[in-house]
Design an enzyme around this catalytic site. Sequence first.
Site, mmCIF file in Angstrom:
data_model
loop_
_atom_site.group_PDB
_atom_site.id
_atom_site.type_symbol
_atom_site.label_atom_id
_atom_site.label_comp_id
_atom_site.label_asym_id
_atom_site.label_seq_id
_atom_site.Cartn_x
_atom_site.Cartn_y
_atom_site.Cartn_z
ATOM 1 N N TYR A 33 1.022 -1.191 0.017
ATOM 2 C CA TYR A 33 0.238 -0.007 -0.083
ATOM 3 C C TYR A 33 0.770 1.458 0.031
ATOM 4 O O TYR A 33 2.117 1.311 0.239
ATOM 5 C CB TYR A 33 -1.098 -0.029 1.370
ATOM 6 C CG TYR A 33 -0.442 0.662 2.537
ATOM 7 C CD1 TYR A 33 -0.375 1.687 3.096
ATOM 8 C CD2 TYR A 33 0.572 -0.646 3.288
ATOM 9 C CE1 TYR A 33 -0.029 1.971 4.075
ATOM 10 C CE2 TYR A 33 0.871 -0.287 4.500
ATOM 11 C CZ TYR A 33 0.779 1.184 5.137
ATOM 12 O OH TYR A 33 1.163 1.528 6.207
ATOM 13 N N ARG A 52 8.244 4.197 -5.085
ATOM 14 C CA ARG A 52 8.115 2.829 -3.812
ATOM 15 C C ARG A 52 7.223 1.669 -3.932
ATOM 16 O O ARG A 52 7.587 0.831 -3.643
ATOM 17 C CB ARG A 52 7.986 3.749 -2.429
ATOM 18 C CG ARG A 52 8.282 2.725 -1.250
ATOM 19 C CD ARG A 52 8.112 3.466 0.028
ATOM 20 N NE ARG A 52 7.083 4.180 0.472
ATOM 21 C CZ ARG A 52 6.809 4.709 1.549
ATOM 22 N NH1 ARG A 52 7.549 4.988 2.199
ATOM 23 N NH2 ARG A 52 5.619 5.323 1.516
ATOM 24 N N ARG A 101 -8.055 -20.619 -1.757
ATOM 25 C CA ARG A 101 -7.402 -20.253 -0.603
ATOM 26 C C ARG A 101 -6.141 -21.260 -0.820
ATOM 27 O O ARG A 101 -6.306 -22.418 -0.789
ATOM 28 C CB ARG A 101 -7.774 -20.314 0.601
ATOM 29 C CG ARG A 101 -6.774 -19.996 1.860
ATOM 30 C CD ARG A 101 -7.207 -19.888 3.336
ATOM 31 N NE ARG A 101 -6.474 -19.355 3.989
ATOM 32 C CZ ARG A 101 -5.439 -20.365 4.687
ATOM 33 N NH1 ARG A 101 -5.700 -21.666 4.248
ATOM 34 N NH2 ARG A 101 -4.710 -20.012 5.736
ATOM 35 N N LYS A 150 6.436 -1.865 1.860
ATOM 36 C CA LYS A 150 5.462 -1.505 2.308
ATOM 37 C C LYS A 150 4.241 -2.330 2.566
ATOM 38 O O LYS A 150 3.363 -1.987 1.557
ATOM 39 C CB LYS A 150 5.210 -0.101 2.060
ATOM 40 C CG LYS A 150 4.165 1.050 2.983
ATOM 41 C CD LYS A 150 3.902 2.368 2.346
ATOM 42 C CE LYS A 150 3.085 3.087 3.186
ATOM 43 N NZ LYS A 150 3.740 3.472 4.510
ATOM 44 N N GLU A 182 12.122 1.983 14.213
ATOM 45 C CA GLU A 182 11.239 3.273 13.856
ATOM 46 C C GLU A 182 10.116 3.325 14.713
ATOM 47 O O GLU A 182 9.652 2.342 15.541
ATOM 48 C CB GLU A 182 10.836 3.155 12.249
ATOM 49 C CG GLU A 182 10.179 1.589 12.031
ATOM 50 C CD GLU A 182 10.064 1.434 10.605
ATOM 51 O OE1 GLU A 182 10.154 2.147 9.740
ATOM 52 O OE2 GLU A 182 10.071 0.049 10.020
ATOM 53 N N LEU A 206 11.211 1.161 6.975
ATOM 54 C CA LEU A 206 10.587 1.710 6.094
ATOM 55 C C LEU A 206 11.242 2.863 5.412
ATOM 56 O O LEU A 206 11.832 3.632 6.080
ATOM 57 C CB LEU A 206 9.101 1.925 6.138
ATOM 58 C CG LEU A 206 8.476 2.547 4.793
ATOM 59 C CD1 LEU A 206 8.114 1.333 4.132
ATOM 60 C CD2 LEU A 206 7.158 2.991 5.330
#
Length: 286
Positions: A33, A52, A101, A150, A182, A206
């Site tokens: 995301y 990114r 799945r 991310k 972080e 990140l």
Amino acid sequence: MMRTVFVNGEYLPEDEAKISIFDRGFLMADAVYEVTSVLDGKLIDFDGHAVRLERSLRELDMAAPCSKDELLEIHRKLVEENGIVEGLVYLQVTRGSDGDRDFAFPDADTKPGIVLFTQNKPNLADSPASKKGAKIISIDDIRWGRRDIKTVQLLYPSMGKMMAKKAGCDDAWMVEDGYVTEGTSNNAYFIKNGTIVTRPLSTDILHGITRKAVLRLAEEAQMQIEERLFTIDEAKEADEAFTTSASAFVMPVVEIDGVQLGDGTPGPIAKRLREIYLDESRKTAI
């Protein structure tokens, strides 16, 4: 007002938005995301977020759902449709679904999923929280090892936010092997004797888009910067501290693990960096 959202090629009212129960983003957190801020109806550092996103997709061997230009068009249309002056655009890309799945990735020709929605955030730039400053606690960092990607694997950061809330604080900084990595949703910094200290880039943190911009602006303002490992005890002895993120820009930190920094109010360097960043962002927004 009901929002218009974007789901797999369609603009829809939010109450009509649906994804498959077999989508791997839902079942496996197999998704990445980005969050892009909007100021004055324009996108902040869209190019950085797009680059990114491409990297995250590449690292996970996930197909891109559309081109960068198409992505920009979707962002702009959602901002316009939803009347966003100050706020956020959330983008999520999943590996999609082949109808069931399975731990194994679906065939390479499986179409990726993509969703976008906006969040209206009046006073995003003139945030009351930034004038007060944030109180931080430290917690162990037990996330997976590829924090540079991310992904939507955000359960532990969410738990960290709740640990902070339970302690009467605003956020948490994570610590691994004795060193701060972080924040739960931001990059972490402290300032001592005029020098800005932050952890260097690696797979441990990140690669923040706001981080990159703020460090560049700090360097242009002839501020001293050290990218190195640091402990929570070092941070507690700092003159001031702050975090950076796309949704909060530069957020001053006034307390770490109950220890007040300076006089307990946002420090001058953090405040100046926030001003510089917002000024530059407005000039370069698209």
